[in-house]
Design a protein around this motif. Structure first.
Motif, PDB file in Angstrom:
ATOM      1  N   VAL A  17      -5.248   2.943 -18.329  1.00 27.87           N
ATOM      2  CA  VAL A  17      -5.250   4.091 -17.410  1.00 27.87           C
ATOM      3  C   VAL A  17      -4.423   5.264 -17.928  1.00 27.87           C
ATOM      4  N   GLY A  18      -3.211   5.029 -18.353  1.00 29.31           N
ATOM      5  CA  GLY A  18      -2.333   6.122 -18.780  1.00 29.31           C
ATOM      6  C   GLY A  18      -2.925   6.952 -19.899  1.00 29.31           C
ATOM      7  N   VAL A  22      -4.405  10.919 -19.913  1.00 30.38           N
ATOM      8  CA  VAL A  22      -3.933  11.931 -20.874  1.00 30.38           C
ATOM      9  C   VAL A  22      -5.125  12.578 -21.580  1.00 30.38           C
ATOM     10  N   GLN A  23      -6.076  11.754 -22.030  1.00 27.42           N
ATOM     11  CA  GLN A  23      -7.237  12.287 -22.746  1.00 27.42           C
ATOM     12  C   GLN A  23      -8.105  13.153 -21.830  1.00 27.42           C
ATOM     13  N   LEU A  24      -8.300  12.727 -20.586  1.00 27.92           N
ATOM     14  CA  LEU A  24      -9.076  13.535 -19.640  1.00 27.92           C
ATOM     15  C   LEU A  24      -8.405  14.888 -19.429  1.00 27.92           C
ATOM     16  N   ASN A  25      -7.089  14.883 -19.342  1.00 26.66           N
ATOM     17  CA  ASN A  25      -6.352  16.133 -19.192  1.00 26.66           C
ATOM     18  C   ASN A  25      -6.552  17.027 -20.414  1.00 26.66           C
ATOM     19  N   ARG A  26      -6.519  16.440 -21.598  1.00 22.71           N
ATOM     20  CA  ARG A  26      -6.742  17.214 -22.839  1.00 22.71           C
ATOM     21  C   ARG A  26      -8.135  17.821 -22.865  1.00 22.71           C
ATOM     22  N   GLN A  27      -9.083  17.165 -22.219  1.00 19.14           N
ATOM     23  CA  GLN A  27     -10.465  17.661 -22.187  1.00 19.14           C
ATOM     24  C   GLN A  27     -10.688  18.655 -21.044  1.00 19.14           C
ATOM     25  N   ASP A  45     -12.394   9.100 -10.772  1.00 21.41           N
ATOM     26  CA  ASP A  45     -13.376  10.166 -10.581  1.00 21.41           C
ATOM     27  C   ASP A  45     -12.730  11.444 -11.085  1.00 21.41           C
ATOM     28  N   GLU A  46     -13.497  12.221 -11.818  1.00 25.09           N
ATOM     29  CA  GLU A  46     -12.950  13.353 -12.547  1.00 25.09           C
ATOM     30  C   GLU A  46     -13.945  14.501 -12.579  1.00 25.09           C
ATOM     31  N   SER A  47     -13.436  15.720 -12.459  1.00 26.79           N
ATOM     32  CA  SER A  47     -14.220  16.924 -12.727  1.00 26.79           C
ATOM     33  C   SER A  47     -13.850  17.367 -14.139  1.00 26.79           C
ATOM     34  N   ILE A  48     -14.858  17.591 -14.980  1.00 21.48           N
ATOM     35  CA  ILE A  48     -14.600  17.904 -16.389  1.00 21.48           C
ATOM     36  C   ILE A  48     -15.648  18.913 -16.877  1.00 21.48           C
ATOM     37  N   PRO A  49     -15.265  19.820 -17.760  1.00 17.90           N
ATOM     38  CA  PRO A  49     -16.267  20.740 -18.309  1.00 17.90           C
ATOM     39  C   PRO A  49     -17.390  19.956 -18.992  1.00 17.90           C
ATOM     40  N   ALA A  50     -18.628  20.306 -18.690  1.00 23.95           N
ATOM     41  CA  ALA A  50     -19.789  19.588 -19.221  1.00 23.95           C
ATOM     42  C   ALA A  50     -19.766  19.518 -20.745  1.00 23.95           C
ATOM     43  N   ILE A  51     -19.280  20.555 -21.376  1.00 23.21           N
ATOM     44  CA  ILE A  51     -19.249  20.605 -22.835  1.00 23.21           C
ATOM     45  C   ILE A  51     -18.339  19.528 -23.434  1.00 23.21           C
ATOM     46  N   VAL A  53     -17.890  16.341 -22.067  1.00 21.33           N
ATOM     47  CA  VAL A  53     -18.250  14.987 -21.654  1.00 21.33           C
ATOM     48  C   VAL A  53     -18.594  14.107 -22.854  1.00 21.33           C
ATOM     49  N   ALA A  54     -19.409  14.579 -23.771  1.00 19.36           N
ATOM     50  CA  ALA A  54     -19.807  13.770 -24.924  1.00 19.36           C
ATOM     51  C   ALA A  54     -18.596  13.413 -25.785  1.00 19.36           C
ATOM     52  N   VAL A  55     -17.685  14.347 -25.956  1.00 20.82           N
ATOM     53  CA  VAL A  55     -16.472  14.091 -26.732  1.00 20.82           C
ATOM     54  C   VAL A  55     -15.644  13.008 -26.048  1.00 20.82           C
ATOM     55  N   PHE A  56     -15.496  13.113 -24.734  1.00 19.66           N
ATOM     56  CA  PHE A  56     -14.719  12.111 -24.014  1.00 19.66           C
ATOM     57  C   PHE A  56     -15.390  10.743 -24.083  1.00 19.66           C
TER      58      PHE A  56
END
Length: 73
Positions: A17-18, A22-27, A45-51, A53-56
């Motif tokens: 989890v930790g 961190v990685q989601l925050n970086r994205q 559950d996360e809101s993330i820029p679509a661009i 998503v593939a990197v994550f």
């Protein structure tokens, strides 16, 4: 934040989890919910820029050894 924002659901072993947060925050993501899904697994559950998503997804597959999963509801 420019671009489309999408909702994703991440299911991971509790011990990751930790680093995943961190990685989601970086994205550029924003956590909307964290909950215990079943024994030893956490859902995020996360809101993330679509661009991003593939990197994550690629990072999660590598980092979790295939134990982490991402879905886009």
């Amino acid at each position: 934040m420019a671009g489309n924002i999408v909702q994703i659901h991440v299911s991971i072993p509790d011990g990751l989890v930790g680093e995943v947060l961190v990685q989601l925050n970086r994205q550029g993501g924003t956590v909307t919910c964290i909950r215990q899904e079943m024994e030893s697994r956490t859902g995020i559950d996360e809101s993330i820029p679509a661009i991003n998503v593939a990197v994550f997804k690629a990072w999660l597959a590598d980092f979790s050894g295939g134990q982490g999963h991402v879905s886009e509801p």
